[in-house]
Design an enzyme around this catalytic site. Structure first.
Site, PDB file in Angstrom:
ATOM      1  N   THR A 188       0.801  -1.435   0.282  1.00 14.67           N
ATOM      2  CA  THR A 188       0.221  -0.078   0.202  1.00 14.67           C
ATOM      3  C   THR A 188       0.579   1.095   0.260  1.00 14.67           C
ATOM      4  O   THR A 188       1.998   1.056   0.333  1.00 14.67           O
ATOM      5  CB  THR A 188      -1.177   0.120   1.188  1.00 14.67           C
ATOM      6  OG1 THR A 188       0.246  -0.491   1.781  1.00 14.67           O
ATOM      7  CG2 THR A 188      -2.007  -1.255   0.961  1.00 14.67           C
ATOM      8  N   GLY A 227       4.026  -2.767   7.627  1.00 14.06           N
ATOM      9  CA  GLY A 227       4.073  -2.998   9.110  1.00 14.06           C
ATOM     10  C   GLY A 227       5.521  -3.441   9.235  1.00 14.06           C
ATOM     11  O   GLY A 227       5.818  -4.143   8.394  1.00 14.06           O
ATOM     12  N   GLU A 493      -5.596  -5.869   4.579  1.00 14.75           N
ATOM     13  CA  GLU A 493      -5.883  -6.895   4.048  1.00 14.75           C
ATOM     14  C   GLU A 493      -7.435  -7.260   3.001  1.00 14.75           C
ATOM     15  O   GLU A 493      -7.777  -8.406   3.292  1.00 14.75           O
ATOM     16  CB  GLU A 493      -5.413  -8.824   4.377  1.00 14.75           C
ATOM     17  CG  GLU A 493      -3.902  -8.473   4.755  1.00 14.75           C
ATOM     18  CD  GLU A 493      -3.308  -8.835   5.572  1.00 14.75           C
ATOM     19  OE1 GLU A 493      -3.332  -8.358   6.881  1.00 14.75           O
ATOM     20  OE2 GLU A 493      -2.521  -9.889   5.623  1.00 14.75           O
TER      21      GLU A 493
END
Lengths: 736, 736
Positions: A188, A227, A493
């Site tokens: 993303t 992340g 997700e």
């Protein structure tokens, strides 16, 4: 025992433990059988129990109520320490899975790709994957932070890399064993989330030296929410536009080093920042990344389905395997979606246990006398109010209905991915068509089940927190952080709305093929999409089947009512679409289709499992009868919830809802209520997995809760409660 | 401007500001007129703007995104500093309200109860109360922590104390001016929340020396959740059972000193602890209190409605004014409920503004080509998807509908309380009956509006966060802490479920009186309970009025449909009750009654205001037309939402929902969508009230957001991004 001895403890007003214990003695349910049902098989059940014991007894991994007081930096550091601990468990789990403890150097040998040991298989990770899934229930940020590396980074390489690349990155470099490198997943961007096809990061091929140059061309192309990027990742898989000689081949995946693996210094050209505070899961170091002319070798492009060959004479060839190229791009997300359905079961179980125990132990209001005043009788247990049953019992039923479908989806996922791997290795084109179709079905059902259940469980946590009144608002009772950690599952997700629309559009297409062209492959679709069988559609059209749940013994009627609703909804959508040809105008209905499909699948899978004793492991008749009531309740509760849709599409008459559905709903709730403690005990979650004193097993709600609050907020023994900043207050109060 | 200059900023992919600005130029709405409508009157509007300016420009009170990174201790200390600052503003506001700046010692004179100044009136606090209400929107924990002292502690004394007690505690001791003492409100206990009548703390009268001894007899009687107790309160109003000569007179209120006002040391016998971490509002120092033989003088019992006289010869007399004794016990909570409806408006406005701007600025997916692929056209603005409109526009409409009812409820509250005060001072018994009836109606409507709107706004925040995708999950965009701070409103000062049931039961009783006995006082009930007019009930019975919203020009039909639904629901409940005589079995329906009553009131109040130009201040026809569309949309959206109920009770036919209601819903949304930026601008919330960069006025979403993230998470300039705890990671990766 309370810490405060100044009060008389011998004669408390309330004794919640007494109520909870009493329910345990009166219930005749076979909790062990139910637990086996919920954990899928006896073998898996035993493994679950063993792993929970290990997780809750390890001093590094254990989590208690002090967890709720940690700030962001503390959470991140503790999470990193836990990851290092988990790396050791992983080695242990691989050895256990291989039943090989003789080779003390097994992990090193695997990493050296030593021919004495077979290559790493997915079966090597069965135990560790389960360990991680269970950790998600007590410390979700920990499992996510590991999941980013193993699940997203690892699966992206597995899904898009060649066998050589998989072996190199995951085995030789050690990623699969959490050694050597730590990965993150840079998909993303600041300006693009769901629309992966329009990502803006570029990977330009340099013919002259067989490298790619990675760039972030503008601010919105900044990789965002990544992340592990802020602190822990040494490498990243980067989704970037492949550009060769000025031609844009679309978004492909590249392995890009971010940090020196020893010093953790950033590589040149890599700019990384911290995303900072989030609504929940602050233990994850989400970051943003910008690339400035970062050069990587050609081999770092993952090329299972796309190959770039350069003969050095300006002749660069690109070969794409279109059938799988696109699907495989998303396959890394598939594992996450499948896992989130399992998470829905486990998170739901946790909060249902807490709220059920509190509802049984907590008393509120004495029964009213005839003139509407409170009597002097003992106050009523919350769970004995029908409204409270309505708030608790259907949520408990929901959790029961998620379990079978979660395990089935997980099994289908592993089976299909294995098939895909073998078929694509064998380059068997006919088989490829079949496995692509299976993969597509997996996409539809996992999307629908992920979206529906993560939404349902978000509501479950919120609703059940409210049933615990003010005590639900205390961090120490798990709901607050639980909710904050949970709700991101509705977004990441695959955003739930986008996933619902995608899966519903695919179902609509299947419906068109079935209804108009009679196209239906019962081998492929019979199981998940039974309602699309052309003969069933015809029966609905001609009113040969109708919605009718009057006969409790006709169990399938509780599934069929949803099958009919799905067909009627699809027919309705088809009609409107014929008029206006604008699918966007129907998107509110499409989201419902995805939801109804999930409900249908959940009922169907539960039914399949429970009706077969070999699969259900429930041999006790009384227990089985209760399980069927849960099944009925789930169906009836959602019929009432979606009564607007049922009435609009004329499955029921207006009076049916108040004369049939609602009385049945309240009757079933009252029946299940008598076993509600046993049904929540059957999840077999120990106190240190619940981590919420109002839900502890012994039911001594008030002492447990009081003690945890005092433990985390010790009274000042000197100073007698003078706050550290009292001068601000005294000078205000005494101001001239 | 972005902080990262390494990227080319001249040609960004997206330009959200362009879209947002464009909408501003195309909308013809008169924003100023709308803002006046929303702020009730021009005078109130101007005051709102002035106060917002002051709040956001004061360096102590201002709040920016760094707020979202504060830990609990920091939040508490900063909140205390802000309280001290607010105390100064309060003095200023009292002087302004009295238009008296010549007497430099006004506050000291008031405290000395100097006869030169009239006693403190509620009008003295008009400005400060509004200041506090506006602060609630940017820093809710601050306004609550002050509200506990002024609202709960102060109102409890005002509601239950004699004139002398009010003057003593609030004026002479200075509490009303935040001087001398700081109060808290010790009602709830560990074991009792909603059931105030069963609280266990005891206040035993000692005849021999005219004192009360306060005790916590057992653990569950521990005062729990007491805001301000942990750190800031010097005094508490304590709800305790009055016991005289062994006879229990029920729960009364007592002022109990907790801490020395100078040293802040706890008084002897008082044990206080910190409740610790909460889901939200950690800036409030909630605590628990246990009393061990704490002795207070007789005068500390608040005795407006109950007097204990002791002639010293063992002859103790108790006199109770039953009419008001019970109501007054709860009246301290009433102010909170009324304020929460106003909070619902302001919180809703804030999040609707953020989400609307993001939806207009954010683009996602290019339009699809005929074969279902994405085209190469520019990506579509989120707000142009009908489903996104469905997620955003009705929430915007909800906020618009809350405003008029919130202001009206606030006005009614002040008027009724003033009346009560005067009537009970004058001891006019006939007038007392009337004001009691008014107070009861205020209880019903405030309960129903509080419960319904705090629930609706909780959903609004959650739903709108999801429309912002991942960026909604970042703390810096306000949704996370906003939600966590908000949802306690569904629980405190009357649990929403309990309040809904109580108000619905009162409505049901009124309905019984009206339908069976023809009892209906149109002077008293005509306004709020118009649907209970016996002639209307008869018309519904005989189908002389029917639900019909086909004619858009018949504005009242959009209200009437809810009036009919209420009557039909009440008739249905009556029928079932006749059969089973079990009100508890109907509680799910009763919650709906409360909700429908709130929706009815909101529509009715909005309609009343808008149809009268002198009240609405909207003279522009186009603007008025849009406002009526918002009114229609609100009604239609909830009809669709509760279509199950509408169909069950046969207000509509099954086909009406898809043929009439839903097309109207989508048509109205599309109409309102064209002005959605103007409609959110009309709330006139400056950026530093929104405190969410993706919602800032200029619409430069990505730069604003990026900059706030970087500001709060500066990159390490040396060390190149090496995390503080990197050794844990490197030693894991390099382990043998």
């Amino acid at each position: 025992m309370t810490k405060i001895s100044s009060n008389d403890q011998t004669n408390p007003v309330f004794n919640p433990a007494k109520f909870i214990q009493k329910e345990r003695t009166t219930s005749k349910l076979k909790i062990d059988q139910i637990n086996t049902f919920l954990e899928s098989t006896p073998e898996r059940r035993d493994l679950t129990h063993r792993l929970i014991r290990e997780i809750t007894n390890d001093r590094v991994l254990e989590t208690d109520t002090s967890y709720y007081d940690l700030n962001k930096s503390q959470q991140r550091e503790i999470t990193a320490n836990k990851i290092a601990r988990l790396a050791l468990y992983m080695e242990h789990d691989i050895k256990t899975a291989r039943n090989n403890f003789e080779n003390k150097n097994l992990i090193q040998d695997l990493q050296k790709n030593n021919g004495n040991e077979p290559l790493l298989q997915s079966s090597d990770f069965t135990i560790f994957d389960k360990r991680l899934s269970l950790i998600a229930n007590i410390d979700p940020q920990l499992s996510t932070r590991v999941g980013v590396h193993l699940g997203l980074f690892g699966n992206c390489i597995k899904g898009n890399g060649t066998d050589e690349q998989i072996t190199y990155w995951l085995q030789e470099r050690g990623a699969a064993m959490m050694r050597g490198i730590y990965g993150c997943f840079a998909m993303t961007e600041l300006g693009h989330g769901s629309n992966v096809g329009q990502l803006q990061t570029t990977a330009i091929f340099n013919e002259s030296n067989n490298t790619f140059t990675i760039n972030t061309p503008n601010l919105t192309a900044t990789k965002w929410w990544i992340g592990g990027a802020a602190h822990s990742a040494t490498h990243s898989v980067v989704y970037a536009r492949l550009i060769i000689k000025g031609k844009d081949y679309g978004v492909k995946t590249f392995v890009v080093p971010l940090r020196n693996t020893k010093t953790f210094q950033l590589e040149t050209g890599v700019v990384i920042g911290d995303i900072g505070a989030k609504m929940g899961r602050d233990g994850i170091d989400n970051g943003w990344i910008q690339f400035n002319d970062v050069v990587i070798p050609k081999e770092n492009m993952l090329c299972r389905f796309i190959q770039v060959t350069n003969n050095g004479n300006g002749d660069v060839k690109v070969k794409v395997q279109p059938q799988l190229d696109q699907i495989s791009g998303y396959s890394a997300l598939l594992s996450g979606r499948v896992n989130m359905v399992m998470d829905s079961f486990r998170f739901g179980a946790k909060f249902a246990t807490i709220a059920t125990r509190y509802a049984v132990g907590r008393q509120q209001f004495a029964p009213q006398t005839k003139d509407g005043k409170n009597s002097n009788q003992e106050e009523v247990q919350l769970i004995n109010y029908p409204l409270h049953q309505y708030r608790i019992i259907p949520q408990l039923a929901l959790v029961y209905l998620i379990s079978p479908v979660a395990f089935k989806l997980m099994d289908t996922y592993y089976k299909t991915l294995d098939e895909l791997y073998h078929v694509s290795t064998a380059k068997d084109n006919d088989a490829l068509v079949i496995v692509s179709a299976k993969l597509k079905n997996l996409f539809i059902s996992s999307a629908s089940l992920k979206a529906t259940n993560t939404w349902f469980v978000a509501q479950l946590i919120d609703e059940l927190r409210q049933t615990c009144g003010g005590h639900g608002y205390s961090q120490y009772n798990a709901f607050g952080k639980g909710y904050n950690d949970w709700v991101v599952q509705c977004t990441w997700e695959g955003d739930n709305t986008v996933l619902s629309l995608t899966s519903a559009k695919s179902i609509l297409k299947k419906f068109g093929d079935a209804a108009q062209k009679g196209k239906f492959d019962s081998n492929l679709d019979g199981d998940e999409f039974g309602y699309l069988d052309p003969s069933f559609i015809a029966e609905v059209y001609t009113n040969q089947v109708t919605a009718d749940i009057n006969d409790d013994s006709d169990l399938e009627s509780f599934i069929q009512v949803w099958a009919i609703l799905l067909v009627k909804s699809l027919v309705h959508i088809g009609k409107v679409l014929k008029k206006n040809n604008d699918i966007n105008s129907l998107s509110k209905l499409l989201v419902q289709i995805s939801r109804f499909h999930a409900i249908y699948l959940m009922l169907k899978t539960f039914h399949e499992k429970l009706e077969n004793e070999k699969e259900s492991y429930i041999t006790d008749d009384n227990t089985k009868a209760t399980m069927w009531n849960i099944f009925r309740l789930f169906s009836v509760y959602y019929i009432d919830k979606y009564s607007g849709e049922f009435l609009q599409l004329k499955l029921f008459k207006a009076d049916d809802i108040s004369n049939v559905i609602q009385p049945k709903l309240f009757k079933l709730m009252a029946l299940i209520r008598t076993d509600c403690i046993a049904l929540s005990d059957a999840f077999e979650l120990p106190d240190n997995m619940l981590n919420a004193p109002i839900g502890f097993f012994d039911g001594d709600i008030y002492h447990n809760y009081f003690n945890e609050v005092v433990k985390n907020n010790p009274q000042e023994t000197n100073g007698a409660g003078i706050p550290p900043y009292y001068m601000a207050l005294t000078s205000m109060l005494s101001r001239e």
